[in-house]
Design a protein around this motif. Structure first.
Motif, short mmCIF file in Angstrom:
data_model
loop_
_atom_site.label_atom_id
_atom_site.label_comp_id
_atom_site.label_asym_id
_atom_site.label_seq_id
_atom_site.Cartn_x
_atom_site.Cartn_y
_atom_site.Cartn_z
N THR A 147 0.82 -1.21 0.00
CA THR A 147 0.00 0.00 0.00
C THR A 147 0.85 1.26 0.00
O THR A 147 2.04 1.23 0.33
CB THR A 147 -0.96 -0.01 1.21
N ASP A 148 0.23 2.35 -0.41
CA ASP A 148 0.82 3.69 -0.32
C ASP A 148 2.21 3.72 -0.95
O ASP A 148 3.19 4.13 -0.32
CB ASP A 148 0.81 4.15 1.15
N GLY A 165 -4.15 1.54 -2.70
CA GLY A 165 -4.32 2.98 -2.86
C GLY A 165 -3.13 3.85 -2.54
O GLY A 165 -2.12 3.39 -2.01
N ASP A 166 -3.25 5.14 -2.89
CA ASP A 166 -2.10 6.06 -2.93
C ASP A 166 -0.99 5.39 -3.75
O ASP A 166 0.19 5.37 -3.35
CB ASP A 166 -1.62 6.47 -1.53
N THR A 167 -1.39 4.89 -4.91
CA THR A 167 -0.46 4.14 -5.75
C THR A 167 0.58 5.07 -6.36
O THR A 167 1.74 4.73 -6.49
CB THR A 167 -1.22 3.41 -6.88
N VAL A 168 0.12 6.27 -6.76
CA VAL A 168 1.02 7.33 -7.22
C VAL A 168 0.75 8.55 -6.34
O VAL A 168 -0.13 8.52 -5.47
CB VAL A 168 0.80 7.67 -8.71
N ASN A 188 -6.54 8.57 -1.74
CA ASN A 188 -6.78 10.01 -1.93
C ASN A 188 -5.75 10.67 -2.85
O ASN A 188 -6.00 11.75 -3.37
CB ASN A 188 -6.81 10.73 -0.57
N HIS A 189 -4.59 10.03 -3.06
CA HIS A 189 -3.60 10.60 -3.98
C HIS A 189 -3.80 10.11 -5.42
O HIS A 189 -3.05 10.52 -6.30
CB HIS A 189 -2.18 10.27 -3.51
N ASP A 190 -4.78 9.23 -5.62
CA ASP A 190 -5.03 8.72 -6.98
C ASP A 190 -6.08 9.55 -7.69
O ASP A 190 -6.87 10.26 -7.07
CB ASP A 190 -5.51 7.26 -6.90
N ASP A 191 -6.08 9.43 -9.01
CA ASP A 191 -7.15 9.97 -9.84
C ASP A 191 -7.95 8.78 -10.38
O ASP A 191 -7.36 7.88 -11.00
CB ASP A 191 -6.56 10.79 -11.00
N ARG A 192 -9.24 8.78 -10.09
CA ARG A 192 -10.05 7.59 -10.42
C ARG A 192 -9.95 7.22 -11.90
O ARG A 192 -9.76 6.06 -12.25
CB ARG A 192 -11.50 7.84 -10.01
N ILE A 202 -8.97 -4.88 5.26
CA ILE A 202 -7.59 -4.39 5.22
C ILE A 202 -7.54 -3.03 4.52
O ILE A 202 -8.23 -2.81 3.53
CB ILE A 202 -6.64 -5.42 4.55
N CYS A 203 -6.74 -2.14 5.09
CA CYS A 203 -6.69 -0.74 4.64
C CYS A 203 -5.23 -0.29 4.47
O CYS A 203 -4.29 -1.02 4.79
CB CYS A 203 -7.33 0.17 5.69
N GLY A 204 -5.09 0.94 4.01
CA GLY A 204 -3.78 1.60 3.91
C GLY A 204 -3.91 2.99 4.53
O GLY A 204 -4.51 3.17 5.56
N HIS A 205 -3.31 3.98 3.87
CA HIS A 205 -3.50 5.42 4.15
C HIS A 205 -2.70 5.96 5.33
O HIS A 205 -2.21 7.08 5.28
CB HIS A 205 -4.99 5.72 4.35
N ILE A 206 -2.55 5.19 6.41
CA ILE A 206 -1.92 5.75 7.61
C ILE A 206 -0.39 5.62 7.57
O ILE A 206 0.31 6.33 8.26
CB ILE A 206 -2.48 5.08 8.90
#
Ligand SMILES: [Fe+2]
Ligand SMILES: [Fe+2]
Length: 284
Positions: free
Chosen positions: A7-8, A49-52, A80-84, A190-194
């Motif tokens: 992630t991230d 997520g937040d791949t780029v 949140n850093h991605d563009d859908r 399961i999540c990412g972001h933090i």
């Protein structure tokens, strides 16, 4: 069955601030190498997520290039850093992303059913599950109540104690918790972001946050908002499905070359085995 999560990854174009400061691209290369060296191999790799970093098409080009040696099938969701739309375009050829709307889908090929959620709010850092996304989840869960399920999503829908990250917010957490509680087939979320390893309970199930493949958030549980980056060990999360026990067993595998001191080689104990080169006990 083994599921890997990274992630991230926050890949930027060469020379960008994160590229220079944290070498996010180099860290992802090492993560791909680490995943390919796992025995057994994971059935899937989930990139949560937040791949780029800026959602730019060129960044996705670099991301795909770095991910291309990956042996296991890859599934991606936005942060949140991605563009859908840029993400949909970059990974559309794999066939699992819906052609329009939110990037939510299921992976049905394995003993554990996987459900991907899209918590992105364009232009904002917080997460959201609106009525449309929650209704899709409710209908999707209702399709297979008997199948053990893992949900993956970028934003954690609970407060972690890291004030700056928590203050970004999450809309729809209560409704999600009720939905999960009504669907006990959900074994873990399961999540990412933090950018930290975190485990909690949520809606009667287990919820976890995987560290970033690159930079981590320093652990700071003071109520005053304060955020620092620390290069603590990057890691991949591994979810091992123990079908006999009906349990998801959660491991973190640190992305670091460390020599191993073998104690049992499959036939005998080797307590007197000499330490391998480069091995250091704590305090030495
Ligand atoms: Fe991130
Ligand atoms: Fe994020």
């Amino acid at each position: 069955m083994l599921i890997a999560q990274i992630t991230d990854t926050h890949v930027q174009l060469p020379g960008g601030l994160l590229d220079r400061n944290y070498d996010t691209a180099g860290h992802l290369e090492r993560a791909v190498h680490h995943l390919n060296a796992l025995t057994p191999q994971p059935a899937v790799v989930l990139l949560t997520g937040d791949t780029v970093d800026a959602g730019a098409p060129d960044e996705y080009g670099r991301l795909r290039e770095i991910l291309s040696p990956l042996q296991a099938p890859l599934y991606v969701i936005p942060g949140n850093h991605d563009d859908r739309e840029a993400l949909r375009h970059a990974f559309g050829d794999a066939g699992y992303l819906p052609p329009t709307g939110f990037l939510q889908y299921t992976v049905e090929d394995w003993p554990l059913r996987l459900i991907a959620l899209d918590t992105l709010i364009p232009g904002e850092h917080g997460g959201r599950l609106c009525d449309t996304r929650l209704q899709w989840l409710a209908a999707t869960l209702a399709q297979a109540r008997e199948r053990p399920t893992v949900i993956f999503m970028h934003h954690p829908p609970f407060r972690t104690g890291l004030t700056v990250m928590d203050d970004m917010g999450f809309d729809g957490a209560q409704d999600l918790a009720l939905l999960v509680k009504a669907n006990p087939q959900v074994r873990q979320i399961i999540c990412g972001h933090i950018h930290r390893p975190i485990v909690s309970s949520f809606g009667g199930t287990v919820i976890s946050v995987c560290p970033s493949t690159a930079q981590q958030a320093a652990l700071d549980l003071r109520p005053a908002p304060h955020l620092a980056v620390v290069m603590e060990p990057a890691a991949v999360a591994l979810l091992w499905w123990d079908a006999a026990a009906d349990a998801v067993v959660y491991h973190l595998s640190q992305i670091a070359e460390r020599p191993a001191h073998v104690l049992f080689d499959g036939t005998q104990w080797l307590m007197d085995n000499p330490l391998p080169p480069g091995f250091h006990s704590p305090g030495r």
